[in-house]
Write a protein that holds these residues in place. Sequence first.
Motif, PDB file in Angstrom:
ATOM      1  N   TRP A 167       3.871  -7.227 -15.450  1.00 17.75           N
ATOM      2  CA  TRP A 167       3.016  -6.775 -14.364  1.00 17.75           C
ATOM      3  C   TRP A 167       1.826  -5.972 -14.867  1.00 17.75           C
ATOM      4  O   TRP A 167       1.953  -5.139 -15.749  1.00 17.75           O
TER       5      TRP A 167
ATOM      6  N   LYS B 153       1.959  -0.608  -3.092  1.00 24.52           N
ATOM      7  CA  LYS B 153       1.553  -1.655  -2.138  1.00 24.52           C
ATOM      8  C   LYS B 153       2.282  -1.606  -0.798  1.00 24.52           C
ATOM      9  O   LYS B 153       2.466  -2.605  -0.126  1.00 24.52           O
TER      10      LYS B 153
ATOM     11  N   LEU C 176       1.405  -6.918  -4.167  1.00 17.31           N
ATOM     12  CA  LEU C 176       1.499  -6.524  -5.578  1.00 17.31           C
ATOM     13  C   LEU C 176       1.047  -7.671  -6.490  1.00 17.31           C
ATOM     14  O   LEU C 176       0.308  -7.455  -7.454  1.00 17.31           O
TER      15      LEU C 176
ATOM     16  N   HIS D 229      -2.192  -7.646  -8.982  1.00 16.48           N
ATOM     17  CA  HIS D 229      -2.107  -7.986 -10.405  1.00 16.48           C
ATOM     18  C   HIS D 229      -3.295  -8.856 -10.806  1.00 16.48           C
ATOM     19  O   HIS D 229      -3.921  -8.643 -11.842  1.00 16.48           O
TER      20      HIS D 229
ATOM     21  N   THR E  83      10.094  -4.590 -11.161  1.00 16.24           N
ATOM     22  CA  THR E  83       8.696  -4.328 -10.794  1.00 16.24           C
ATOM     23  C   THR E  83       8.416  -2.869 -11.143  1.00 16.24           C
ATOM     24  O   THR E  83       9.355  -2.070 -11.273  1.00 16.24           O
TER      25      THR E  83
END
Length: 347
Positions: A37, A80, A170, A174, A204
Motif C-alpha cells: 500500500w 478513508k 483507500l 493509493h 492494510t
Amino acid sequence: MNHGSKSNGAEEYKSDPKTSNKLEEIMSTVPKRKGAWLMFNDLYLYERFWCSSFQLEGILRAQDHFKPQPNDVILSSTPKSGTTWLKALAFAITTRSCVDESTNPLLTRLAHDCVPFLEFKLHSSPQKLNLDVPVVATHIPYTSLPKSIINSGCKIVYICRDPKDAFVSLWQFHHRVRPKGEEVSAWEDLPLEDAFEFFCEGFTPGGPYWDHLLGYWRASLESPEKILFLKYENLKKKTEYWIKKMAQFMGYPLSLEEEDKGVVQKIIDLCSFENLSNLEVNKSGKARLDVGIGVNTFEFKNNTYFRKGKVGDWKNYLTPEMATRLDQITEQKLNGSGLTLHVLPNA
Ligand code: PAP
C-alpha cells in the motif's frame, strides 16, 4: 492545543534515544510483511495492527510524550473513513465564536492543516495556524492510544464507514497519490483484486479494519461519556442532528440563539464536500507528509483527499461477489458486538 508547539511530542522525540531504541527493537522483532500500500515499504504488526515504520515511530513518540489537556478532543478513524470531513466539522464547531466566517482558515487551508495528526506531520500550508484549537486527530487503534489520553478527561470522537466504501477509497487514494512518470517504478501498481485480498485478510495500514472499529466501539459502550461513535453514512444522512450531537459532546453546544441564526447550516455548508472540494486550496494546493524524522518528505495534491464523498460508490468497483464477501466478513467480525454497519436505503 497549541499548533506548531510541542503538542505532539516531536521535539522531545528528536532528543529522546529511549523512543528511538524502542522503535529499532520493535521493528526487528515484530512480524513484518512487504508493504503493498501507498509509499510504505513494509508493514509491521504492532499491538495487533499493521503499520508502517513511520506510523510506528509516530505511535511510540505519542505514547511516550503526548500530554493532552483535559479539554482536548481527539478525533479518531481508520484511513478513508471521513477523517477530513470530521476534522473540518470539529474545527468549525470549536472555533465558531472566535473566527470570522469570511476568514475561516478552512477556506484557505486543507483541513489537515487546521487539525493536525497526533502521530505524523501532514501539512499543506507553510504558515502555522495562529489559533489555539483543542482538537487533534489520529489513526492510532484504541488499544495503542497513549495512556495519557485514556487516563485524561479528554473526549474522543470516532468515525467509521462501510468497509466497502472505505476499501474503494483507500485503493483509489493509493493510485491518486502515486507518483507519475519515472518515479512510478518505486511504487508498485496495486490491482483491485490484490488490494481486495489484502483488505479482507486485514492487511492494510491501520488494519485489520474491523478490529480498529471494534476497539473504539467497545470502549464507547464502556464509556459513552468519553467516546462518541459516529458513522459516515449517518453523518451524511442526518448531518444537522449529528453536528449538534457532536458539538454538545465536545463541550461546545449550540445555543438556541445560534440555532435561530442558522449556525448549524453554516457549519454544514462550510464543511460540505461540494464546498471544500471546490476551494482553490483543495483543488490546486499540495500536502506534504513527513515520513520519519529527517528521513523523507512525500508530496501530493490536496485534491487527493476529495474524490466523490458519496455513500455506495463501491458499486462502481466491486463485483457482487466481492461485496457479499466483505459483508460476510463484516457480519462475522462484528457478530455479538452490537455494532452494525448496515447502510440505510437512500443513505
Ligand atoms: P484520511 O483518513 O487519509 O485523512 P479521509 O478523509 O478519511 O482520509 O478519506 C477521504 C474520503 O472522505 C474520500 O472518500 P471517497 O474516496 O469515497 O470519495 C473523500 O472524498 C471523502 N471526503 C473528504 N471530504 C469530505 C466531506 N467534506 N464530506 C464528505 N466526504 C468527504
